[in-house]
Design a protein around this motif. Structure first.
Motif, PDB file in Angstrom:
ATOM      1  N   GLN A 204       0.832  -1.201   0.000  1.00  0.00           N
ATOM      2  CA  GLN A 204       0.000   0.000   0.000  1.00  0.00           C
ATOM      3  C   GLN A 204       0.871   1.258   0.000  1.00  0.00           C
ATOM      4  O   GLN A 204       0.580   2.224  -0.701  1.00  0.00           O
ATOM      5  N   ARG A 205       1.941   1.219   0.772  1.00  0.00           N
ATOM      6  CA  ARG A 205       2.839   2.383   0.826  1.00  0.00           C
ATOM      7  C   ARG A 205       3.446   2.683  -0.547  1.00  0.00           C
ATOM      8  O   ARG A 205       3.498   3.825  -0.978  1.00  0.00           O
ATOM      9  N   TRP A 206       3.873   1.644  -1.254  1.00  0.00           N
ATOM     10  CA  TRP A 206       4.496   1.856  -2.560  1.00  0.00           C
ATOM     11  C   TRP A 206       3.464   2.273  -3.613  1.00  0.00           C
ATOM     12  O   TRP A 206       3.772   3.063  -4.503  1.00  0.00           O
ATOM     13  N   LEU A 207       2.243   1.770  -3.520  1.00  0.00           N
ATOM     14  CA  LEU A 207       1.188   2.192  -4.445  1.00  0.00           C
ATOM     15  C   LEU A 207       0.892   3.677  -4.269  1.00  0.00           C
ATOM     16  O   LEU A 207       0.781   4.423  -5.252  1.00  0.00           O
ATOM     17  N   GLU A 208       0.774   4.103  -3.022  1.00  0.00           N
ATOM     18  CA  GLU A 208       0.528   5.517  -2.744  1.00  0.00           C
ATOM     19  C   GLU A 208       1.694   6.381  -3.210  1.00  0.00           C
ATOM     20  O   GLU A 208       1.492   7.476  -3.752  1.00  0.00           O
ATOM     21  N   ALA A 209       2.909   5.905  -3.018  1.00  0.00           N
ATOM     22  CA  ALA A 209       4.094   6.653  -3.447  1.00  0.00           C
ATOM     23  C   ALA A 209       4.098   6.816  -4.962  1.00  0.00           C
ATOM     24  O   ALA A 209       4.395   7.892  -5.488  1.00  0.00           O
ATOM     25  N   GLY A 210       3.748   5.754  -5.673  1.00  0.00           N
ATOM     26  CA  GLY A 210       3.688   5.829  -7.134  1.00  0.00           C
ATOM     27  C   GLY A 210       2.662   6.840  -7.608  1.00  0.00           C
ATOM     28  O   GLY A 210       2.900   7.596  -8.558  1.00  0.00           O
ATOM     29  N   GLU A 211       1.522   6.869  -6.933  1.00  0.00           N
ATOM     30  CA  GLU A 211       0.480   7.830  -7.282  1.00  0.00           C
ATOM     31  C   GLU A 211       0.953   9.256  -7.025  1.00  0.00           C
ATOM     32  O   GLU A 211       0.716  10.157  -7.835  1.00  0.00           O
ATOM     33  N   GLN A 212       1.627   9.480  -5.915  1.00  0.00           N
ATOM     34  CA  GLN A 212       2.134  10.816  -5.582  1.00  0.00           C
ATOM     35  C   GLN A 212       3.142  11.283  -6.625  1.00  0.00           C
ATOM     36  O   GLN A 212       3.105  12.439  -7.065  1.00  0.00           O
ATOM     37  N   LEU A 213       4.034  10.394  -7.023  1.00  0.00           N
ATOM     38  CA  LEU A 213       5.044  10.774  -8.010  1.00  0.00           C
ATOM     39  C   LEU A 213       4.419  11.024  -9.375  1.00  0.00           C
ATOM     40  O   LEU A 213       4.835  11.937 -10.103  1.00  0.00           O
ATOM     41  N   ALA A 214       3.421  10.235  -9.749  1.00  0.00           N
ATOM     42  CA  ALA A 214       2.736  10.441 -11.028  1.00  0.00           C
ATOM     43  C   ALA A 214       2.031  11.793 -11.041  1.00  0.00           C
ATOM     44  O   ALA A 214       2.088  12.530 -12.035  1.00  0.00           O
ATOM     45  N   THR A 215       1.391  12.142  -9.930  1.00  0.00           N
ATOM     46  CA  THR A 215       0.720  13.437  -9.824  1.00  0.00           C
ATOM     47  C   THR A 215       1.734  14.569  -9.901  1.00  0.00           C
ATOM     48  O   THR A 215       1.515  15.567 -10.598  1.00  0.00           O
ATOM     49  N   ALA A 216       2.853  14.411  -9.206  1.00  0.00           N
ATOM     50  CA  ALA A 216       3.896  15.443  -9.223  1.00  0.00           C
ATOM     51  C   ALA A 216       4.460  15.619 -10.626  1.00  0.00           C
ATOM     52  O   ALA A 216       4.714  16.743 -11.066  1.00  0.00           O
ATOM     53  N   GLU A 217       4.625  14.512 -11.338  1.00  0.00           N
ATOM     54  CA  GLU A 217       5.149  14.595 -12.702  1.00  0.00           C
ATOM     55  C   GLU A 217       4.147  15.302 -13.618  1.00  0.00           C
ATOM     56  O   GLU A 217       4.530  16.136 -14.442  1.00  0.00           O
ATOM     57  N   ALA A 218       2.861  14.997 -13.445  1.00  0.00           N
ATOM     58  CA  ALA A 218       1.826  15.632 -14.261  1.00  0.00           C
ATOM     59  C   ALA A 218       1.752  17.130 -13.987  1.00  0.00           C
ATOM     60  O   ALA A 218       1.500  17.932 -14.894  1.00  0.00           O
TER      61      ALA A 218
ATOM     62  N   LYS B 250      13.698  20.154  -7.278  1.00  0.00           N
ATOM     63  CA  LYS B 250      13.976  20.151  -5.842  1.00  0.00           C
ATOM     64  C   LYS B 250      12.816  19.520  -5.070  1.00  0.00           C
ATOM     65  O   LYS B 250      13.021  18.694  -4.193  1.00  0.00           O
ATOM     66  N   ARG B 251      11.595  19.898  -5.410  1.00  0.00           N
ATOM     67  CA  ARG B 251      10.425  19.342  -4.717  1.00  0.00           C
ATOM     68  C   ARG B 251      10.286  17.849  -5.015  1.00  0.00           C
ATOM     69  O   ARG B 251       9.969  17.061  -4.124  1.00  0.00           O
ATOM     70  N   LEU B 252      10.540  17.483  -6.255  1.00  0.00           N
ATOM     71  CA  LEU B 252      10.463  16.070  -6.632  1.00  0.00           C
ATOM     72  C   LEU B 252      11.509  15.257  -5.867  1.00  0.00           C
ATOM     73  O   LEU B 252      11.225  14.172  -5.360  1.00  0.00           O
ATOM     74  N   ARG B 253      12.722  15.798  -5.751  1.00  0.00           N
ATOM     75  CA  ARG B 253      13.781  15.120  -4.997  1.00  0.00           C
ATOM     76  C   ARG B 253      13.367  14.956  -3.534  1.00  0.00           C
ATOM     77  O   ARG B 253      13.552  13.897  -2.944  1.00  0.00           O
ATOM     78  N   ASN B 254      12.776  15.995  -2.949  1.00  0.00           N
ATOM     79  CA  ASN B 254      12.309  15.909  -1.559  1.00  0.00           C
ATOM     80  C   ASN B 254      11.233  14.842  -1.399  1.00  0.00           C
ATOM     81  O   ASN B 254      11.214  14.099  -0.414  1.00  0.00           O
TER      82      ASN B 254
END
Length: 115
Positions: A4-18, A24-28
């Motif tokens: 669940q943690r990795w699924l949520e992380a993937g969603e967060q990164l996909a949203t950030a990329e979109a 800097k924020r992406l690295r954080n």
């Protein structure tokens, strides 16, 4: 839990990329995702320096400490560590774990100064 943690992380990164967030924020975000969360359990009781001193003590001749044994036992090492003030309390089992469980490795080549 981890899945669940990795699924949520993937969603967060996909949203950030979109949203095209800054590098800097992406690295954080990535650092936060990859950081280890606190775990339950007891904190370490012995400091690294104390463990090193006990291991060094195990390398000494017991007779130097006026012990009537020819080889150290975990019980004798625990008693000597207490007498020397290395630790306030310790069990022979803990000493045994220090000596048995350490991932001590040595170099395959000599580290002494060569002439």
């Amino acid at each position: 839990m981890w899945r669940q943690r990795w699924l949520e992380a993937g969603e967060q990164l996909a949203t950030a990329e979109a949203e095209q967030v800054s590098d800097k924020r992406l690295r954080n975000m990535i650092e936060k995702i990859l950081s280890d969360e606190s775990r339950s359990g007891t904190p370490k009781f012995f400091k690294v320096e104390q463990v090193v001193q006990i291991v060094a003590l195990a390398c000494e001749d017991p007779k130097k400490s006026k012990r009537s044994v020819s080889h150290w036992t975990p019980s004798e090492l625990a008693q000597e560590a207490l007498e020397r003030g290395i630790v306030e309390k310790i069990s022979p089992r803990s000493v045994g774990r220090f000596l048995k469980g350490g991932d001590f490795t040595t170099s395959s080549s000599s580290l002494l100064v060569k002439r």
